[in-house]
Every structure is written in structure tokens, then in C-alpha cells.
Write an enzyme that holds these catalytic residues in place. Structure first.
Site, short mmCIF file in Angstrom:
data_model
loop_
_atom_site.label_atom_id
_atom_site.label_comp_id
_atom_site.label_asym_id
_atom_site.label_seq_id
_atom_site.Cartn_x
_atom_site.Cartn_y
_atom_site.Cartn_z
N SER A 1 12.49 -7.44 6.01
CA SER A 1 12.15 -6.53 5.09
C SER A 1 12.16 -4.95 5.72
O SER A 1 13.32 -4.66 6.17
CB SER A 1 11.18 -6.60 4.05
OG SER A 1 11.39 -5.79 2.92
N GLY B 1 -0.37 -7.08 6.63
CA GLY B 1 -0.11 -8.53 6.75
C GLY B 1 1.23 -8.70 7.03
O GLY B 1 2.08 -9.59 7.37
N ALA C 1 2.51 1.16 -4.93
CA ALA C 1 3.24 2.52 -4.55
C ALA C 1 4.26 2.59 -3.88
O ALA C 1 5.11 3.53 -4.05
CB ALA C 1 2.03 3.23 -4.21
N ASP D 1 14.86 -0.37 0.58
CA ASP D 1 14.56 -0.77 1.86
C ASP D 1 15.53 -1.67 2.62
O ASP D 1 16.54 -2.12 1.74
CB ASP D 1 13.11 -1.17 1.96
CG ASP D 1 12.85 -2.71 1.27
OD1 ASP D 1 13.74 -3.13 0.63
OD2 ASP D 1 11.96 -3.38 1.56
C1 G16 Z 1 5.76 -6.64 1.94
C2 G16 Z 1 5.17 -7.21 0.70
C3 G16 Z 1 4.52 -6.23 -0.11
C4 G16 Z 1 3.80 -5.29 0.94
C5 G16 Z 1 4.33 -4.72 2.06
C6 G16 Z 1 3.29 -4.27 3.11
O1 G16 Z 1 6.80 -5.97 1.74
O2 G16 Z 1 5.95 -7.87 -0.07
O3 G16 Z 1 3.85 -6.44 -1.17
O4 G16 Z 1 3.17 -3.99 0.08
O5 G16 Z 1 5.05 -5.82 2.71
O6 G16 Z 1 2.33 -5.10 3.24
P1 G16 Z 1 1.42 -4.76 4.32
O7 G16 Z 1 0.63 -3.68 4.14
O8 G16 Z 1 0.26 -6.04 4.45
O9 G16 Z 1 1.89 -4.81 5.89
P2 G16 Z 1 8.40 -5.91 2.33
O10 G16 Z 1 9.26 -4.97 1.48
O11 G16 Z 1 8.12 -5.52 3.72
O12 G16 Z 1 8.73 -7.24 1.93
#
Ligand code: G16
Length: 551
Positions: free
Chosen positions: A69, A504, A376, A280
Site C-alpha cells: 500500500s 503496524g 485522517a 495512495d
Molecule cells: C494501512 C491500514 C490503515 C492504517 C495505515 C497506517 O493503510 O489499512 O488503516 O491507518 O496502514 O497504519 P500504521 O499507523 O499502523 O502504520 P495502507 O493504506 O498502508 O494499507
């Protein structure tokens, strides 16, 4: 399957997709995510797990998305999608983590334990949909995923390069054919078709300008919008960062860059006040912005999108006279305090806070008849319960002429929504439809309320798991002295608020701060970042403190 054929599976795994690293990897905010070269055995094993999950779910289709992502190009990842198109059930995340980390020698035993514990009927058919993003490491990983599926005699269906939300949509449609057709064409038909229907009912008016600039993050979202653009007359899309030669995914562009740095993406020029949407790398997040004549940036992030959508849904509910439908909004700790105040005091809609990760927001949003959830960072969607859908459908047939008209428009908005997960393309069309309905420019959208200045920083520590949080990640429970220090720092600033939490998806700790002025928010964020570095085992370079503001 007879044990002898399973033995072949494990011999194949050792041979073709061996575990080459002892680095512990965890199913995090959005699946497994790390350097791509550490993932091949993980993805193969998730192929095995997807087959077991499919059989536990009576042969319903499971999804596997190969993507990291918003992360930069060298990373990759994999996440599993449950039969309703939603994120993998949380109780299975620890099963996935165990399976990803066992040695090759223990793989057979672990798989058999999962099959026994979860009571998977291995005689059933199993179906797994596989999608991938545009990373150069994705095809190899998608092949490993398919090998895992085939190894346990499941049937993989590979969709090639698709956005993450498209894959979620395909899975949902495959298991529930009333939702749509599980193909890329089926997705366009439903989402873009609904937008076209809405625009037939609502021609452009007022200050709404159908020209929209889009930053595609050099990923799959921009590519799909390019395909959509061919048959789209209702919106004038100007597309940038489409992943040409030498253009790197998410580097200096895309929704995460725009939101975190609060600066425009590279590779795009536009006139003042022009609305720009930034998606993104895998097309599941979107934020908007515009620049004024002095190049000052105005960011319309996930909070702004949530409030725009919720306020419009309120209007539609009133116009339909659907008084018994509850509406709620779900946010995370990153939501700007001003947005929450606006929701509570102006919209008077209940707002709930949950931990970061759309899986948590999605779950909470389901408790309302209509639940709007957004992080956000621009990741979110709207969930419509059966009760809400039935009520609006009934009004569209039985209401008085005004109610019927509003309800018919509302039904198109429901169709426009990818309810399985946050979807940049669906969200883009929802925002455009609402701005068009109101005859609004981005400036008018911005005028709904004033954000508190905020800042996000990343801190590198030796082991980010030493930080534990509580209260929807707004309080740090460990190390204890860190929260005491944050309280002390926050108390110095008017309207100050700050928190720190381990990411995460990246090997870092995220720090968020907001305060009355830009300078104060920046300083508070830097001070909290320093505290994290000092009290939670900082590694590498110490965060730098900007000049102190006048307090
Ligand atoms: C993923 C999750 C989102 C989260 C983001 C950042 O987004 O699907 O819900 O807000 O990661 O997560 P963290 O702060 O734990 O790194 P994406 O767009 O990268 O799949």
C-alpha cells in the site's frame, strides 16, 4: 487430503518457498508488511491458510492481496480478505502469524493443527482470489500465493494488477451476487455507473468545477483512473504520477506523502485553487488539497471527507423523511480535534474512537444503521445496514414525490460506495458527487470548520513493541514514564494533544501532535518524539527540535 499427498506439499514448500530468515513477522494493521525479499515463504503459507479459511467458510471465496500500500517500493505485503470482502477476522491474525513464523520442519505439523482446531473439511472445494499492486516484486509473490493455494488443492483465480479495494469488491461479489459482478468491468459498471446516474440527476452548478487533478502515487489507482477516464465525460480528469519510467511508487507523492508532510506531491503543477485528489499506491486512500495564490496549501483529509459525506447523508435522510435511521461516525486518535468538535457540536452526530486500522473502524461502523468511518489519512467508506437499504428503497417507491426523488438519489449514492473497505476511486466519486450536488468549490468545502494545526513524526526505536497503548491508542500504558512526560509536554500548549503509538505497517513509532498554532504543534510533536527516543529505546538519529515558539 490423504497425508501422503500433504507430504508432497511440504517437500515442495521447503524446495520452492523455503523460510530463509528468522526475522519474526506479525500480521499487523493491514496484514504482513516488510521488505519484499523476506516475504516469499510467508505468502506461500498464506496461500495454504486461505484454502483452509475457505473450507472453514464452506468453500466461500477468500481474497489475497499482494501489496504494501503506502510503503515505499522495496517493501511488499500480503493480506487476507474474508468472504464478505472485509479484512480477515481478528482471531485468525494470530493463526496467520504462527504459520508465517514456524520453521520449514514444523510447517506440516502446524498446518495439520490449524485444520484440526478450525475443523476445516479438507474434502470441500476451496476458492481464492489473488490480486497484486504494481511493485516489481508483486508478480513473484502472487505466484507463490497461487502455489500455496494449489498445494492444498484450492482453486486460485489471479486478477493481476488491481487496486486493493477492487479485490475486496470481487470477493464480496463472488460470495454475494446481489452486490455486483466479480470482475474489473463489474466494478466500473457499479461504481462509475452510479456516478454517471447521479450526474444525470445533478448537473454541474454553482461554484463546482468538474475539472479534477489527480496524483496517482505512481501506483495502480492512477492507472485504473486512466482506464475509467476513457468513458467519463462527467468529470474532467487530469492525471499525474502514473508510474512512468523512473517514477517511484509513493516516493514524494501519493496520499500518505501529502497528508504526513502537508505538502503537495512532486510531478504535478496546477493553477491556484484547483482541487487535487491524491491517492495512495494501492488505491485505498485519498486526500484532497488545493493551493492559494501564495502557494499556501489547504489539506482536505479523511476527516474532511467524513464530515462532508456525513453532513450530506444527514440532508438526504431529512429529504427522505427517514427519521428512524441512525447515523454515526467512527474516527481514530489521528482525527483532528476540530473535526470531532464539528461532528459533535454542529452535525450533532455520535462519534466513536477506535484503534488505527480500517478493520477496527469497519467493525465499529457496523453498529449504526449508517456508519461513516474514516481515518485522517484518507482511508474510509460508508456502511449501510440492511435496515437502511430497505427503508430507503421503500421510500423510493412509496414516499411522496419529494421523498421519492431524494431516496432514488440516495440509492445511487449507496451503489457508488464500495462498502467492503476504504476505496480511493469510490471515495473520489462520492466527494465529487457531493460537491457537485452542493455547487461547491474546494474552498467552500474547506470553510466548514478550521482545523487545529497538527504534525506527524516518525521515530526509529530498537524495538517498537516496547510501546503499549490504551484508550484507542490515545494513552501510552508502557513505558509508564513516557505517558507522564507526554502529559507534562501537552500541558504547556493551548489546545495541545499528543500521542505516540507503534506503527503496524512500518518499523517505526508514530507521533501525533496538535495545538493552537502551527509552530506549537510542530514543537510539541518534536518534543514528544524526543521523549519517545529517550524513554523507549531510540535508535539512529535523535529527532531534531525546531525553534521554540512564543507561548
Ligand atoms: C494501512 C491500514 C490503515 C492504517 C495505515 C497506517 O493503510 O489499512 O488503516 O491507518 O496502514 O497504519 P500504521 O499507523 O499502523 O502504520 P495502507 O493504506 O498502508 O494499507
Amino acid at each position: 487430503m490423504p497425508p501422503s499427498s500433504l507430504r508432497v506439499v511440504y517437500a515442495f514448500a521447503r524446495e520452492m518457498h523455503p523460510k530463509t530468515s528468522d526475522v519474526f513477522i506479525e500480521y499487523g494493521t493491514a496484514g504482513f508488511r516488510t521488505k519484499a525479499n523476506l516475504l516469499e515463504h510467508v505468502v506461500y503459507r498464506m496461500g495454504l491458510l486461505a484454502v483452509i479459511r475457505s473450507r472453514v467458510k464452506n468453500g466461500r471465496t477468500i481474497g489475497m492481496m499482494i501489496t504494501a500500500s503506502h510503503n515505499l517500493e522495496p517493501d511488499n505485503g500480503v493480506k487476507l480478505v474474508d468472504p464478505d470482502g472485509e479484512m480477515l477476522e481478528e482471531s485468525w491474525e494470530s493463526i496467520a502469524t504462527t504459520l508465517a513464523n514456524v520453521s520449514d520442519n514444523d510447517l506440516e505439523k502446524t498446518v495439520q493443527e490449524i485444520i484440526a482446531t478450525e475443523k476445516a473439511d479438507m474434502a470441500l472445494k476451496a476458492s481464492v482470489f489473488i490480486g497484486m499492486d504494481t511493485r516489481y516484486t508483486s508478480p513473484r509473490l502472487a505466484a507463490a500465493a497461487a502455489n500455496g493455494v494449489i498445494a492444498l488443492k484450492g482453486t486460485p483465480k489471479e486478477f493481476g494488477i488491481v487496486t486493493t479495494p477492487m479485490l475486496h469488491f470481487f470477493v464480496k461479489c463472488r460470495n454475494d451476487n446481489t452486490y455486483g459482478t466479480p470482475t474489473e468491468e463489474g466494478y466500473y459498471e457499479k461504481i462509475v455507473g452510479a456516478f454517471k446516474n447521479i450526474r444525470k440527476r445533478l448537473p454541474a452548478r454553482g461554484d463546482y468545477n468538474p475539472r479534477l487533478y489527480v496524483d496517482g502515487a505512481n501506483g495502480v489507482g492512477g492507472k485504473k483512473l486512466k482506464a475509467i477516464k476513457k468513458n467519463l465525460t462527467e468529470l474532467e480528469l487530469e492525471l499525474f504520477n502514473l508510474g512512468g519510467v523512473g517514477e517511484k511508487l509513493n516516493l514524494g507523492c501519493g496520499a500518505d506523502h501529502v497528508k504526513v508532510t502537508q505538502s503537495p506531491p512532486k510531478g504535478i503543477t496546477h493553477p491556484p485553487f484547483q482541487r487535487v485528489a491524491s491517492v495512495d499506491g494501492d488505491g485505498d486512500r485519498i486526500v484532497y488539497y488545493y493551493l492559494d495564490e501564495q502557494q499556501k496549501m489547504y489539506l482536505l483529509d479523511g476527516d474532511r471527507i467524513a464530515t462532508l459525506i456525513a453532513s450530506y447523508i444527514q440532508e438526504l435522510l431529512q429529504a427522505c423523511n427517514a427519521t428512524d435511521i441512525s447515523l454515526g461516525i467512527v474516527q481514530t486518535a489521528y482525527a483532528n480535534g476540530a473535526s470531532t468538535k464539528y461532528i459533535q457540536e454542529t452535525l450533532k452526530v455520535p462519534v466513536e474512537f477506535v484503534k488505527t486500522g480500517v478493520k477496527h473502524l469497519h467493525h465499529a461502523a457496523k453498529t449504526y444503521d449508517i456508519g461513516v468511518y474514516f481515518e485522517a489519512n484518507g482511508h474510509g467508506t460508508v456502511l449501510y445496514s440492511d435496515k437502511a437499504k430497505k427503508t430507503i428503497n421503500r421510500i423510493s417507491q412509496e414516499g411522496d414525490p419529494t421523498e421519492r426523488k431524494a431516496a432514488q438519489l440516495f440509492l445511487d449514492f449507496i451503489d457508488l460506495t464500495n462498502e467492503t473497505v476504504g476505496d480511493a476511486i469510490s471515495d473520489l466519486f462520492i466527494v465529487e458527487a457531493i460537491l457537485c450536488a452542493r455547487g461547491w468549490s474546494a474552498v467552500q468545502w474547506m470553510e466548514l470548520y478550521d482545523d487545529l494545526p497538527c504534525r506527524q513524526l516518525k521515530v526509529t526505536v530498537k524495538d517498537r513493541s516496547v510501546i503499549k497503548t490504551t484508550d484507542a491508542e490515545r494513552i501510552c500504558s508502557e513505558p509508564e514514564e513516557l505517558q507522564l512526560k507526554i502529559n507534562e509536554l501537552v500541558a504547556k500548549y493551548t489546545n495541545g494533544r499528543s500521542f505516540a503509538r507503534p506503527s503496524g505497517t512500518e518499523d517505526i513509532v508514530r507521533v501525533y501532535a496538535e495545538a493552537e498554532t502551527r509552530q506549537q504543534a510542530d514543537l510539541l510533536a518534536a518534543e514528544v518524539a524526543q521523549a519517545v527516543f529517550d524513554l523507549a529505546g531510540g535508535a539512529g538519529t535523535r529527532p531534531e527540535l525546531p525553534a521554540a515558539p512564543e507561548l
